[in-house]
Write a protein that holds these residues in place. Structure first.
Motif, PDB file in Angstrom:
ATOM      1  N   GLN A 105       0.828  -1.205   0.000  1.00  0.00           N
ATOM      2  CA  GLN A 105       0.000   0.000   0.000  1.00  0.00           C
ATOM      3  C   GLN A 105       0.864   1.258   0.000  1.00  0.00           C
ATOM      4  O   GLN A 105       0.579   2.222  -0.725  1.00  0.00           O
ATOM      5  CB  GLN A 105      -0.923  -0.005   1.225  1.00  0.00           C
ATOM      6  CG  GLN A 105      -2.042  -1.016   1.131  1.00  0.00           C
ATOM      7  CD  GLN A 105      -2.875  -1.063   2.395  1.00  0.00           C
ATOM      8  OE1 GLN A 105      -2.339  -0.927   3.494  1.00  0.00           O
ATOM      9  NE2 GLN A 105      -4.163  -1.254   2.236  1.00  0.00           N
ATOM     10  N   TYR A 106       1.924   1.233   0.792  1.00  0.00           N
ATOM     11  CA  TYR A 106       2.792   2.408   0.872  1.00  0.00           C
ATOM     12  C   TYR A 106       3.512   2.643  -0.460  1.00  0.00           C
ATOM     13  O   TYR A 106       3.577   3.775  -0.964  1.00  0.00           O
ATOM     14  CB  TYR A 106       3.817   2.244   1.998  1.00  0.00           C
ATOM     15  CG  TYR A 106       4.757   3.417   2.104  1.00  0.00           C
ATOM     16  CD1 TYR A 106       4.317   4.646   2.590  1.00  0.00           C
ATOM     17  CD2 TYR A 106       6.084   3.309   1.682  1.00  0.00           C
ATOM     18  CE1 TYR A 106       5.170   5.730   2.671  1.00  0.00           C
ATOM     19  CE2 TYR A 106       6.941   4.389   1.756  1.00  0.00           C
ATOM     20  CZ  TYR A 106       6.481   5.599   2.256  1.00  0.00           C
ATOM     21  OH  TYR A 106       7.321   6.681   2.319  1.00  0.00           O
ATOM     22  N   VAL A 107       4.040   1.567  -1.049  1.00  0.00           N
ATOM     23  CA  VAL A 107       4.730   1.689  -2.336  1.00  0.00           C
ATOM     24  C   VAL A 107       3.781   2.222  -3.402  1.00  0.00           C
ATOM     25  O   VAL A 107       4.147   3.090  -4.209  1.00  0.00           O
ATOM     26  CB  VAL A 107       5.332   0.330  -2.766  1.00  0.00           C
ATOM     27  CG1 VAL A 107       5.867   0.410  -4.196  1.00  0.00           C
ATOM     28  CG2 VAL A 107       6.448  -0.087  -1.819  1.00  0.00           C
ATOM     29  N   ALA A 108       2.537   1.721  -3.422  1.00  0.00           N
ATOM     30  CA  ALA A 108       1.554   2.185  -4.408  1.00  0.00           C
ATOM     31  C   ALA A 108       1.308   3.679  -4.270  1.00  0.00           C
ATOM     32  O   ALA A 108       1.200   4.403  -5.272  1.00  0.00           O
ATOM     33  CB  ALA A 108       0.247   1.408  -4.249  1.00  0.00           C
ATOM     34  N   PRO A 145       7.167 -14.155  -5.504  1.00  0.00           N
ATOM     35  CA  PRO A 145       6.430 -12.900  -5.704  1.00  0.00           C
ATOM     36  C   PRO A 145       5.480 -12.623  -4.552  1.00  0.00           C
ATOM     37  O   PRO A 145       4.775 -13.515  -4.090  1.00  0.00           O
ATOM     38  CB  PRO A 145       5.658 -13.142  -7.009  1.00  0.00           C
ATOM     39  CG  PRO A 145       6.348 -14.284  -7.672  1.00  0.00           C
ATOM     40  CD  PRO A 145       6.900 -15.133  -6.579  1.00  0.00           C
ATOM     41  N   GLU A 146       5.473 -11.378  -4.086  1.00  0.00           N
ATOM     42  CA  GLU A 146       4.573 -10.976  -3.000  1.00  0.00           C
ATOM     43  C   GLU A 146       3.440 -10.091  -3.510  1.00  0.00           C
ATOM     44  O   GLU A 146       2.293 -10.258  -3.111  1.00  0.00           O
ATOM     45  CB  GLU A 146       5.361 -10.231  -1.910  1.00  0.00           C
ATOM     46  CG  GLU A 146       6.377 -11.100  -1.173  1.00  0.00           C
ATOM     47  CD  GLU A 146       5.730 -12.085  -0.210  1.00  0.00           C
ATOM     48  OE1 GLU A 146       4.522 -11.934   0.059  1.00  0.00           O
ATOM     49  OE2 GLU A 146       6.432 -12.996   0.271  1.00  0.00           O
ATOM     50  N   SER A 147       3.773  -9.152  -4.383  1.00  0.00           N
ATOM     51  CA  SER A 147       2.724  -8.263  -4.898  1.00  0.00           C
ATOM     52  C   SER A 147       3.168  -7.615  -6.202  1.00  0.00           C
ATOM     53  O   SER A 147       4.360  -7.574  -6.532  1.00  0.00           O
ATOM     54  CB  SER A 147       2.357  -7.190  -3.871  1.00  0.00           C
ATOM     55  OG  SER A 147       3.491  -6.451  -3.479  1.00  0.00           O
ATOM     56  N   LEU A 148       2.178  -7.110  -6.929  1.00  0.00           N
ATOM     57  CA  LEU A 148       2.393  -6.458  -8.218  1.00  0.00           C
ATOM     58  C   LEU A 148       1.612  -5.158  -8.237  1.00  0.00           C
ATOM     59  O   LEU A 148       0.434  -5.124  -7.871  1.00  0.00           O
ATOM     60  CB  LEU A 148       1.921  -7.370  -9.346  1.00  0.00           C
ATOM     61  CG  LEU A 148       1.882  -6.776 -10.759  1.00  0.00           C
ATOM     62  CD1 LEU A 148       3.295  -6.490 -11.257  1.00  0.00           C
ATOM     63  CD2 LEU A 148       1.155  -7.725 -11.714  1.00  0.00           C
ATOM     64  N   ILE A 149       2.275  -4.089  -8.663  1.00  0.00           N
ATOM     65  CA  ILE A 149       1.635  -2.780  -8.774  1.00  0.00           C
ATOM     66  C   ILE A 149       1.850  -2.271 -10.192  1.00  0.00           C
ATOM     67  O   ILE A 149       2.991  -2.255 -10.687  1.00  0.00           O
ATOM     68  CB  ILE A 149       2.222  -1.775  -7.764  1.00  0.00           C
ATOM     69  CG1 ILE A 149       2.162  -2.340  -6.344  1.00  0.00           C
ATOM     70  CG2 ILE A 149       1.495  -0.442  -7.843  1.00  0.00           C
ATOM     71  CD1 ILE A 149       2.977  -1.547  -5.342  1.00  0.00           C
ATOM     72  N   ILE A 150       0.780  -1.852 -10.846  1.00  0.00           N
ATOM     73  CA  ILE A 150       0.882  -1.353 -12.221  1.00  0.00           C
ATOM     74  C   ILE A 150       0.161  -0.014 -12.322  1.00  0.00           C
ATOM     75  O   ILE A 150      -1.017   0.096 -11.973  1.00  0.00           O
ATOM     76  CB  ILE A 150       0.266  -2.335 -13.234  1.00  0.00           C
ATOM     77  CG1 ILE A 150       0.989  -3.681 -13.190  1.00  0.00           C
ATOM     78  CG2 ILE A 150       0.318  -1.752 -14.642  1.00  0.00           C
ATOM     79  CD1 ILE A 150       0.362  -4.739 -14.073  1.00  0.00           C
ATOM     80  N   LYS A 151       0.881   0.986 -12.787  1.00  0.00           N
ATOM     81  CA  LYS A 151       0.272   2.294 -13.076  1.00  0.00           C
ATOM     82  C   LYS A 151       0.447   2.592 -14.554  1.00  0.00           C
ATOM     83  O   LYS A 151       1.568   2.756 -15.040  1.00  0.00           O
ATOM     84  CB  LYS A 151       0.920   3.414 -12.263  1.00  0.00           C
ATOM     85  CG  LYS A 151       0.245   4.773 -12.495  1.00  0.00           C
ATOM     86  CD  LYS A 151       1.106   5.933 -12.036  1.00  0.00           C
ATOM     87  CE  LYS A 151       2.159   6.309 -13.079  1.00  0.00           C
ATOM     88  NZ  LYS A 151       1.561   6.945 -14.287  1.00  0.00           N
ATOM     89  N   LYS A 152      -0.636   2.636 -15.271  1.00  0.00           N
ATOM     90  CA  LYS A 152      -0.584   2.947 -16.687  1.00  0.00           C
ATOM     91  C   LYS A 152      -0.519   4.456 -16.901  1.00  0.00           C
ATOM     92  O   LYS A 152      -0.762   5.246 -15.991  1.00  0.00           O
ATOM     93  CB  LYS A 152      -1.811   2.370 -17.404  1.00  0.00           C
ATOM     94  CG  LYS A 152      -1.849   0.854 -17.421  1.00  0.00           C
ATOM     95  CD  LYS A 152      -0.708   0.274 -18.219  1.00  0.00           C
ATOM     96  CE  LYS A 152      -0.817  -1.234 -18.347  1.00  0.00           C
ATOM     97  NZ  LYS A 152       0.337  -1.808 -19.101  1.00  0.00           N
ATOM     98  N   THR A 153      -0.192   4.847 -18.121  1.00  0.00           N
ATOM     99  CA  THR A 153      -0.105   6.263 -18.467  1.00  0.00           C
ATOM    100  C   THR A 153      -1.407   6.997 -18.159  1.00  0.00           C
ATOM    101  O   THR A 153      -2.501   6.519 -18.504  1.00  0.00           O
ATOM    102  CB  THR A 153       0.214   6.411 -19.970  1.00  0.00           C
ATOM    103  OG1 THR A 153       1.425   5.715 -20.255  1.00  0.00           O
ATOM    104  CG2 THR A 153       0.389   7.870 -20.347  1.00  0.00           C
TER     105      THR A 153
END
Length: 389
Positions: free
Chosen positions: A344-347, A370-378
């Protein structure tokens, strides 16, 4: 607020919202040199940046050979996906459909990757003169082995073929274009004796480019002699692969196109793409502003999580502009709640640390995987966040 999804929920959404509806697929006739077969055009497309693939999937006869000839997994992935980006310069993703190469078989590619042989070497290998079709420079076996390898390194590491089919009328598809990728070595590896130590010699970029162009000009007329490729538009692109120890992939740097039936390549066009490691001296020198954003992000994380082990970024630039930043964060967790809190903090830091115009992907891993994946698109206001169960 950010969404933390379990694996089961993510799979449910994928199946419900993203999977193609096979009841609405378009059936066509695939025209080949001497036969016609039924094929299906999927109605689902990930984005305008991807080609749809004809079904059933037809594997290349040379499938798997690329794994043996490319230095790293990073180069392996980029060689394939980068070649598809090059293809878009001449073959529209809306009109053309992707298919693995069907014309260059394994034995042909292997023979083309050989060195050119002397008559004595042909005799020793019990080969005919017409089999002397290697595209890498001759090594006559005379003199100091180090000097020979510096003067005549292996330039061409691999040849990759992609086919692009296009509609021919309402219910038929035919071959509309071929794209050939030439993987070229930035570093040549050799041994002075069998099973001995491995030595290396770096290859100058200008020399590599010159040799790559010569190879491309030799390959085109060979392709024209293959049944079915006599009149097909062909694009040939050059890829510089990195050393075996590199943690960033190489890149395509030039391509040329031959129109229908032409035995001559047109002018070489520059491909302005590259990958940069964050942090690195190259990033400090050429992309200081982007690096500063990355280092500030890294510093924020280190400030609040003492068992943080470091962060590495892989930045993709096109036309001098940062397009995509892939970040890997290895960290030791002592519970799932800690992993969720960290994610949550990284996101939240991703949304404030980087410009809206770039895509960012963060993979958070531990010794357990793998623990988690965060994706931010343009231009996305909220990231997609997934915590693995």
């Amino acid at each position: 607020m950010k969404k933390i999804m379990t694996l089961s929920l993510a799979m449910l959404l994928l199946l419900a919202g993203c999977a193609p509806n096979f009841s609405k697929q378009e059936e066509v006739i695939e025209e080949n040199e001497d036969s016609e077969e039924k094929a299906i055009i999927p109605n689902f497309k990930i984005s305008d940046s991807y080609y749809r693939t004809l079904l059933p999937f037809k594997a290349s006869e040379a499938r798997g050979l690329v794994v043996n000839n490319i230095n790293t997994k990073y180069d392996l992935n980029e060689f394939e996906t980068g070649l598809m980006r090059v293809a878009q310069n001449n073959f529209d993703t809306e009109k053309f459909f992707f298919q693995e190469g069907q014309y260059l078989d394994r034995s042909t590619i292997v023979s083309w990757l050989n060195r050119e042989f002397t008559d004595a070497q042909l005799k020793e290998r019990k080969m005919e003169k017409e089999e002397n079709i290697g595209l890498n420079p001759l090594d006559n076996g005379k003199g100091d082995i180090e000097d020979r390898n510096e003067k005549a390194p292996i330039y061409l590491a691999h040849i990759l073929e992609h086919n692009y089919r296009v509609k021919d009328g309402d219910d038929k598809v035919k071959l509309g274009g071929v794209v050939i990728g030439l993987a070229l070595n930035s570093v040549h590896y050799y041994q002075k004796e069998q099973y001995g130590a491995t030595f290396e010699t770096k290859i100058d970029r200008k020399k590599l480019e010159a040799e790559g162009k010569k190879i491309a000009e030799e390959i085109l007329p060979r392709l024209r002699k293959i049944e079915g490729l006599e009149n097909i538009p062909i694009t040939i692109a050059m890829f510089e692969q990195q050393s075996r120890t590199s943690v960033v992939p190489g890149n395509f740097f030039a391509y040329a196109h031959a129109g229908q039936g032409s035995n001559k390549l047109g002018s070489w066009e520059k491909v302005n793409e590259k990958y940069v490691l964050f942090p690195s001296n190259t990033a400090e020198k050429d992309h200081r502003e982007d690096l500063t954003s990355f280092l500030n992000f890294k510093q924020d994380i280190e400030k609040y999580f003492p068992n943080f082990n470091g962060v590495i970024g892989n930045a993709f630039y096109a036309q001098g502009q940062l397009q995509q930043l892939d970040i890997n964060i290895p960290i030791q967790f002592y519970g799932k709640a800690e992993a969720v809190g960290f994610t949550q903090y990284v996101a939240s830091r991703i949304m404030t640390s980087f410009p809206e115009y770039i895509s960012v992907q963060v993979n958070i891993t531990s010794v357990n995987g793998p623990e988690s994946l965060i994706i931010k698109k343009t231009d996305q206001s909220e990231p997609f966040v997934h915590v693995y169960q």
